[in-house]
Write an enzyme that holds these catalytic residues in place. Structure first.
Site, PDB file in Angstrom:
ATOM      1  N   HIS A  53      -6.323   4.105   4.248  1.00  0.00           N
ATOM      2  CA  HIS A  53      -5.250   3.438   4.981  1.00  0.00           C
ATOM      3  C   HIS A  53      -5.752   2.755   6.249  1.00  0.00           C
ATOM      4  CE1 HIS A  53      -1.781   5.991   3.063  1.00  0.00           C
ATOM      5  NE2 HIS A  53      -2.307   5.108   2.232  1.00  0.00           N
ATOM      6  N   HIS A 112      -4.628   3.099  -7.296  1.00  0.00           N
ATOM      7  CA  HIS A 112      -3.403   3.085  -8.099  1.00  0.00           C
ATOM      8  C   HIS A 112      -3.716   3.148  -9.590  1.00  0.00           C
ATOM      9  CE1 HIS A 112      -0.138   1.664  -5.077  1.00  0.00           C
ATOM     10  NE2 HIS A 112      -1.061   2.388  -4.471  1.00  0.00           N
ATOM     11  N   ARG A 149      -7.018  -0.375  -2.936  1.00  0.00           N
ATOM     12  CA  ARG A 149      -5.696   0.126  -3.328  1.00  0.00           C
ATOM     13  C   ARG A 149      -5.490   0.000  -4.840  1.00  0.00           C
ATOM     14  NH1 ARG A 149      -0.166  -2.504  -2.577  1.00  0.00           N
ATOM     15  NH2 ARG A 149       1.314  -0.774  -2.647  1.00  0.00           N
ATOM     16  N   ASN A 154       3.648  -1.134  -7.266  1.00  0.00           N
ATOM     17  CA  ASN A 154       2.516  -2.024  -7.507  1.00  0.00           C
ATOM     18  C   ASN A 154       2.818  -3.510  -7.368  1.00  0.00           C
ATOM     19  OD1 ASN A 154       0.740   0.062  -7.996  1.00  0.00           O
ATOM     20  ND2 ASN A 154       1.022   0.033 -10.220  1.00  0.00           N
TER      21      ASN A 154
END
Length: 317
Positions: free
Chosen positions: A189, A64, A60, A92
């Protein structure tokens, strides 16, 4: 709208640095730091042995990072003075495991000082995280540089869990990523944990007619409402992304078909014929998913944009 103007600005920034990704190569550190990959792998393995949530966190974090100013490790920078950095932006604040990158960087600096970028270390760590969670491996192109700018305000550009398919397509296309990439990368995910705030829109006050999103399976809706009641204020309340949330597999896609995915953005993958077909394809073949995921990860991680090699991943030189 402010969103659209900011979106356009970021898309210009991303595209202005996109071509830099072509300077990456698999043997970039062959002469200058040949042991960088096993060093990073060791740091990730050590962390995963103590905390099974690390793979999801690193994957992740990399995603990001790449979606704001390219894969330039700007997500690793600390806020300083009046500047609030990306890691402190609303999407975040739940990122964690930054220490894994710190540990890897320290070990790399000990043998190859000033050579390997934090951005490359994060890209390698994300790959290792997927492998350690049971997913595929790939040869990570290297040669990224670290950025000097990190702004929390720019994190609004990250695709939100409430996005519909059109918003997702726009977000990905601004970064040179296709619908195929969208569906494959969404498969990330399969790892991790989701806080109530990410799916609350589907289980409370969905619209004027329904309190709960009618496309959500009733049994899952009931379970989620129990975990996340309307007046819940618990900061860390939520649920795992899927029943095998520490294993990289294709369960995520089967859950979408069963109406048991958590996010609006997940279920929206069924709203376009092309993305729907890919969901069904990946749900029936982990091999097909893994192949597509690897291709899309290499493509995403090749969006570059940095200017230096940081000595400390948390501060500019």
């Amino acid at each position: 709208m402010a969103f659209n103007s900011v979106a356009f600005l970021i898309s210009v920034i991303i595209f202005s640095v996109l071509s830099a990704g072509y300077g990456l190569s698999s043997n970039y550190y062959h002469k200058t730091c040949p042991d960088v990959e096993p060093i990073v792998t060791y740091a990730v393995k050590n962390a995963v042995a103590k905390d099974k949530t690390v793979p999801a966190a690193l994957l992740r974090m990399h995603f990001h990072d790449c979606f704001i100013r390219g894969c330039d490790a700007s997500v690793l920078l600390n806020s300083k003075g009046n500047n609030k950095a990306e890691k402190d932006g609303p999407p975040n604040v739940s990122l964690h495991a930054f220490y894994v990158i710190d540990n890897a960087k320290k070990a790399v600096e000990a043998i190859c000082p000033g050579v390997v970028s934090c951005a490359d270390i994060l890209a390698l760590a994300a790959r290792d995280a997927v492998v350690l969670a049971g997913g595929p491996s790939w040869d990570v192109p290297k040669g990224r540089k670290d950025g000097r700018t990190s702004k929390a305000s720019e994190t609004v550009q990250l695709p939100a869990p409430t996005f519909n398919i059109s918003q997702l397509q726009q977000s990905f296309s601004q970064r040179g990523l296709s619908l195929d990439d969208l569906v494959a990368l969404s498969g990330g995910h399969t790892l991790g944990f989701a806080h109530c705030s990410s799916f609350r829109n589907r289980i409370h006050n969905f619209n004027a007619t329904h309190d709960v999103d009618p496309s959500l399976h009733p049994s899952l809706a009931a379970a989620l409402k129990n975990v996340c009641p309307a007046n819940n204020k618990a900061k860390n309340a939520g649920t795992t992304m899927d029943p095998s949330s520490t294993t990289f597999d294709n369960t995520y896609y089967r859950l979408i078909i069963q109406r048991k995915s958590l996010f609006s953005s997940d279920k929206s993958l069924l709203d376009f014929p092309k993305t729907k077909a890919l969901v069904y394809k990946f749900s029936s073949s982990k091999e097909a998913f893994s192949k597509a995921f690897v291709s899309s990860m290499i493509k995403m991680s090749s969006i570059t944009g940095g200017q230096e090699v940081r000595k400390d991943c948390r501060v500019v030189n």
